[in-house]
Design a protein around this motif. Structure first.
Motif, short mmCIF file in Angstrom:
data_model
loop_
_atom_site.label_atom_id
_atom_site.label_comp_id
_atom_site.label_asym_id
_atom_site.label_seq_id
_atom_site.Cartn_x
_atom_site.Cartn_y
_atom_site.Cartn_z
N LYS A 14 -34.43 22.60 4.88
CA LYS A 14 -34.02 24.00 4.71
C LYS A 14 -34.68 24.61 3.48
N LEU A 15 -34.73 23.85 2.39
CA LEU A 15 -35.33 24.33 1.16
C LEU A 15 -36.83 24.57 1.34
N VAL A 16 -37.51 23.65 1.99
CA VAL A 16 -38.94 23.82 2.26
C VAL A 16 -39.17 25.08 3.08
N GLN A 17 -38.34 25.32 4.11
CA GLN A 17 -38.48 26.52 4.93
C GLN A 17 -38.22 27.78 4.10
N GLN A 18 -37.22 27.75 3.22
CA GLN A 18 -36.94 28.91 2.37
C GLN A 18 -38.12 29.21 1.45
N ILE A 19 -38.78 28.19 0.95
CA ILE A 19 -39.95 28.38 0.09
C ILE A 19 -41.08 29.03 0.89
N LYS A 20 -41.31 28.55 2.11
CA LYS A 20 -42.33 29.13 2.98
C LYS A 20 -42.01 30.59 3.29
N ASP A 21 -40.73 30.86 3.60
CA ASP A 21 -40.29 32.23 3.88
C ASP A 21 -40.52 33.14 2.67
N ALA A 22 -40.22 32.63 1.48
CA ALA A 22 -40.42 33.42 0.26
C ALA A 22 -41.90 33.73 0.06
N GLY A 23 -42.77 32.76 0.36
CA GLY A 23 -44.21 33.00 0.25
C GLY A 23 -44.67 34.10 1.19
#
Length: 103
Positions: A39-48
């Motif tokens: 979930k955290l990895v996906q949130q980082i990608k979304d933020a990018g």
């Protein structure tokens, strides 16, 4: 139809529960760790992606004499991810006045 607040509360409990609220057991903790990491990895990608989409509007085109620009990404377990940004500029009026004195 459930409102957004109730959906957020379900998301918080099911997907991002803090470590101390997780059921006991090594297998469950390993699974929860993996799920939280994903979930955290996906949130980082979304933020990018969000930064790329908003990049033209983060710095106003009429802004002059920029001295600093800061971006902070926050990923709290119990909140939506946030992007915070700030821009620092030189006081143009004072700069113009001082530059005219020197001439």
């Amino acid at each position: 139809m459930p409102d957004i607040a109730s959906k957020v509360n379900v998301l918080r409990l099911e997907e991002t529960a803090p470590f101390h609220q997780l059921p006991k057991g090594e297998k469950h903790m390993e699974t929860s760790n993996k799920r939280y990491r994903e979930k955290l990895v996906q949130q980082i990608k979304d933020a990018g992606e969000e930064l790329i989409k908003r990049s033209d509007t983060l710095v106003h085109p009429d802004l002059e004499l920029i001295t600093d620009f800061d971006i902070t990404l926050s990923f709290s377990q119990d909140c939506f991810p946030e992007i915070t940004f700030s821009t620092s500029v030189v006081n143009k009026t004072a700069c113009d006045r001082l530059c005219k004195k020197e001439v």
